[in-house]
Write a protein that holds these residues in place. Structure first.
Motif, PDB file in Angstrom:
ATOM      1  N   VAL A   1       0.834  -1.206   0.000  1.00 52.66           N
ATOM      2  CA  VAL A   1       0.000   0.000   0.000  1.00 52.66           C
ATOM      3  C   VAL A   1       0.867   1.254   0.000  1.00 52.66           C
ATOM      4  CG1 VAL A   1      -1.644   1.350   1.361  1.00 52.66           C
ATOM      5  CG2 VAL A   1      -1.995  -1.107   1.075  1.00 52.66           C
ATOM      6  N   ILE A   2       1.891   1.260   0.830  1.00 46.44           N
ATOM      7  CA  ILE A   2       2.804   2.413   0.873  1.00 46.44           C
ATOM      8  C   ILE A   2       3.575   2.540  -0.440  1.00 46.44           C
ATOM      9  CG2 ILE A   2       4.852   3.364   2.005  1.00 46.44           C
ATOM     10  CD1 ILE A   2       3.866   2.007   4.593  1.00 46.44           C
ATOM     11  N   GLY A   3       3.999   1.422  -0.981  1.00 45.89           N
ATOM     12  CA  GLY A   3       4.801   1.442  -2.201  1.00 45.89           C
ATOM     13  C   GLY A   3       4.078   1.967  -3.424  1.00 45.89           C
ATOM     14  N   VAL A   4       2.770   1.717  -3.514  1.00 47.19           N
ATOM     15  CA  VAL A   4       2.017   2.148  -4.705  1.00 47.19           C
ATOM     16  C   VAL A   4       1.218   3.427  -4.449  1.00 47.19           C
ATOM     17  CG1 VAL A   4       1.836  -0.219  -5.526  1.00 47.19           C
ATOM     18  CG2 VAL A   4      -0.022   0.744  -4.158  1.00 47.19           C
ATOM     19  N   SER A   5       1.399   4.033  -3.284  1.00 47.00           N
ATOM     20  CA  SER A   5       0.598   5.214  -2.938  1.00 47.00           C
ATOM     21  C   SER A   5       0.806   6.376  -3.904  1.00 47.00           C
ATOM     22  CB  SER A   5       0.921   5.663  -1.511  1.00 47.00           C
ATOM     23  OG  SER A   5       2.300   5.987  -1.386  1.00 47.00           O
ATOM     24  N   GLY A   6       1.982   6.442  -4.532  1.00 40.75           N
ATOM     25  CA  GLY A   6       2.241   7.524  -5.475  1.00 40.75           C
ATOM     26  C   GLY A   6       2.136   7.119  -6.934  1.00 40.75           C
ATOM     27  N   LYS A   7       1.678   5.902  -7.186  1.00 40.89           N
ATOM     28  CA  LYS A   7       1.582   5.393  -8.559  1.00 40.89           C
ATOM     29  C   LYS A   7       0.448   6.098  -9.304  1.00 40.89           C
ATOM     30  CE  LYS A   7       1.109   0.985 -11.053  1.00 40.89           C
ATOM     31  NZ  LYS A   7       2.314   1.167 -11.897  1.00 40.89           N
ATOM     32  N   VAL A   8       0.652   6.364 -10.597  1.00 42.16           N
ATOM     33  CA  VAL A   8      -0.370   7.004 -11.422  1.00 42.16           C
ATOM     34  C   VAL A   8      -0.702   6.100 -12.606  1.00 42.16           C
ATOM     35  CG1 VAL A   8       0.297   9.355 -10.790  1.00 42.16           C
ATOM     36  CG2 VAL A   8       1.364   8.253 -12.766  1.00 42.16           C
ATOM     37  N   VAL A   9      -1.848   6.327 -13.192  1.00 43.79           N
ATOM     38  CA  VAL A   9      -2.293   5.535 -14.339  1.00 43.79           C
ATOM     39  C   VAL A   9      -1.421   5.851 -15.550  1.00 43.79           C
ATOM     40  CG1 VAL A   9      -4.188   5.117 -15.932  1.00 43.79           C
ATOM     41  CG2 VAL A   9      -4.653   5.420 -13.493  1.00 43.79           C
TER      42      VAL A   9
ATOM     43  N   LEU B   1      -6.247   3.678  -5.854  1.00 43.55           N
ATOM     44  CA  LEU B   1      -6.808   2.721  -6.814  1.00 43.55           C
ATOM     45  C   LEU B   1      -5.906   1.490  -6.909  1.00 43.55           C
ATOM     46  CD1 LEU B   1      -7.976   3.667 -10.420  1.00 43.55           C
ATOM     47  CD2 LEU B   1      -6.382   1.802 -10.061  1.00 43.55           C
ATOM     48  N   PHE B   2      -4.617   1.743  -7.078  1.00 46.19           N
ATOM     49  CA  PHE B   2      -3.669   0.625  -7.203  1.00 46.19           C
ATOM     50  C   PHE B   2      -3.489  -0.108  -5.876  1.00 46.19           C
ATOM     51  CE2 PHE B   2      -2.424   3.255 -10.868  1.00 46.19           C
ATOM     52  CZ  PHE B   2      -2.502   2.286 -11.857  1.00 46.19           C
TER      53      PHE B   2
ATOM     54  N   ASP C   1      -5.852   0.610 -18.615  1.00 45.78           N
ATOM     55  CA  ASP C   1      -6.422   1.359 -17.485  1.00 45.78           C
ATOM     56  C   ASP C   1      -7.201   2.574 -17.979  1.00 45.78           C
ATOM     57  OD1 ASP C   1      -5.444  -0.392 -15.619  1.00 45.78           O
ATOM     58  OD2 ASP C   1      -3.629   0.754 -15.219  1.00 45.78           O
ATOM     59  N   TYR C   2      -6.636   3.271 -18.959  1.00 44.42           N
ATOM     60  CA  TYR C   2      -7.362   4.401 -19.543  1.00 44.42           C
ATOM     61  C   TYR C   2      -8.610   3.919 -20.269  1.00 44.42           C
ATOM     62  CZ  TYR C   2      -3.502   7.644 -18.686  1.00 44.42           C
ATOM     63  OH  TYR C   2      -2.548   8.442 -18.097  1.00 44.42           O
ATOM     64  N   ASN C   3      -8.487   2.778 -20.923  1.00 46.12           N
ATOM     65  CA  ASN C   3      -9.580   2.247 -21.727  1.00 46.12           C
ATOM     66  C   ASN C   3     -10.757   1.785 -20.873  1.00 46.12           C
ATOM     67  OD1 ASN C   3     -10.490   1.749 -24.354  1.00 46.12           O
ATOM     68  ND2 ASN C   3     -10.045  -0.434 -24.173  1.00 46.12           N
ATOM     69  N   PHE C   4     -10.452   1.248 -19.689  1.00 46.27           N
ATOM     70  CA  PHE C   4     -11.554   0.784 -18.838  1.00 46.27           C
ATOM     71  C   PHE C   4     -11.251   0.811 -17.347  1.00 46.27           C
ATOM     72  CE2 PHE C   4     -13.834  -2.557 -16.521  1.00 46.27           C
ATOM     73  CZ  PHE C   4     -15.140  -2.100 -16.702  1.00 46.27           C
ATOM     74  N   TRP C   5     -10.223   0.091 -16.901  1.00 47.94           N
ATOM     75  CA  TRP C   5     -10.099  -0.241 -15.483  1.00 47.94           C
ATOM     76  C   TRP C   5     -10.013   0.974 -14.572  1.00 47.94           C
ATOM     77  CZ3 TRP C   5     -11.712  -4.885 -15.026  1.00 47.94           C
ATOM     78  CH2 TRP C   5     -11.455  -5.825 -16.030  1.00 47.94           C
ATOM     79  N   ALA C   6      -9.286   2.000 -14.965  1.00 47.42           N
ATOM     80  CA  ALA C   6      -9.193   3.208 -14.135  1.00 47.42           C
ATOM     81  C   ALA C   6     -10.352   4.160 -14.405  1.00 47.42           C
ATOM     82  CB  ALA C   6      -7.854   3.911 -14.395  1.00 47.42           C
ATOM     83  N   THR C   7     -10.738   4.272 -15.672  1.00 43.61           N
ATOM     84  CA  THR C   7     -11.833   5.174 -16.032  1.00 43.61           C
ATOM     85  C   THR C   7     -13.154   4.711 -15.432  1.00 43.61           C
ATOM     86  OG1 THR C   7     -10.709   5.586 -18.141  1.00 43.61           O
ATOM     87  CG2 THR C   7     -12.985   6.306 -17.967  1.00 43.61           C
TER      88      THR C   7
END
Length: 288
Positions: A101-109, A169-170, A114-120
């Protein structure tokens, strides 16, 4: 509020471990599956926000139940909880989840899917407090995939209700995947939480459901084989939960569902023909 949600989920999993006399990591995917299905039901009426009322009520119910027990019963419950929490697999699992959780806290799409579906799609769920109408979702592939993994992503995202934070999200995605992998720590014959944690680290990118579907399917296979000291309620109950989550991961989940059911039926037939004792010895050998 997010602290209450985390505490309630933690207590729920711990309660399952106490009731069924299993380790925390073994009950972790059962608790996550239950949460995903609850959020899935709430999403239909765009009532995901109700979870902010359900969690405190459940927490109050647990506290009330505990303090209405006799003193001896409370001591026994505390003893069971301490034993479960002292288990190396529990310590390793919690450490690994926190690190991820800490490691991916700053991750961006950054991935096209992800743009096509999973994040949107999960962004739409976040702002609408549930599922969008047929033509009200901006995701190009909206309607092609079921939203099982999206529920866990939303649960983390709503810890920051005023801002859509992609890192959360991640965090939800990785925690979902890891929750179905961490039960393997229970079978590792090591005693050091640190070495168990390092041995469980894995890598994957994006937020698609292919990997999630695979780990749920794998957890189901283990749940079918593992019958040692497992009550019928837990044995069949967690299989049902995993199958429900499996078909909610992706549209091809129904194909995996068929193979999973056939595998379970085959194991039941072999178990009856070989005898339960012999079958458990064979599966124990495979586990080692």
């Amino acid at each position: 509020m997010f602290v209450i949600h985390i505490i309630m989920l933690f207590i729920f999993i711990l309660t399952l471990a106490c009731v069924f006399h299993k380790s925390f990591v073994e009950m972790l995917p059962v608790g996550i599956s239950s949460l995903v299905l609850l959020l899935y039901v709430l999403s239909f009426g765009r009532h995901l926000g109700w979870i902010d009322g359900i969690a405190p009520l459940l927490l109050c119910g647990v506290v009330l139940y505990f303090f209405t027990r006799k003193r001896e019963q409370r001591k026994e419950l505390l003893r069971q909880c301490i034993e479960i929490l002292k288990d190396p697999s529990t310590i390793a699992g919690i450490i690994l989840l926190l690190l991820v959780v800490i490691g991916v806290s700053g991750k961006v799409v950054s991935w096209w899917d992800d743009y096509n579906f999973w994040a949107t799609d999960v962004k739409s769920i976040f702002y609408r407090n549930g599922f969008a109408d047929k033509y009200a979702n901006a995701a190009p592939e909206f309607g092609d995939y079921p939203p099982g993994t999206q529920m866990m992503k939303w649960w983390f995202l709503h810890f920051s209700p005023g801002q859509f934070r992609e890192g959360l999200l991640f965090a939800g995605y990785y925690v979902f995947n890891l929750s179905f992998l961490l039960p393997l720590l229970h079978y590792i014959r090591k005693k050091m939480p640190l070495s168990m944690t390092l041995g469980a680290i894995f890598w994957c990118d994006g937020g698609c459901a292919d990997f999630s579907m695979a780990v749920v399917y794998g957890a189901f296979l283990v749940a079918v084989i593992d019958r040692k000291d497992v009550s019928p309620w837990l044995y069949y109950g967690r299989q049902a939960l995993y199958l429900m989550v499996l078909v909610l991961c992706k549209n091809t989940g129904f194909v995996w569902y068929v193979f999973a059911v056939l595998f379970s039926i085959g194991v039941q037939i072999l178990n009856r023909r070989m005898g339960e004792d012999l079958w458990q010895k064979r599966t124990a050998m495979l586990g080692t």
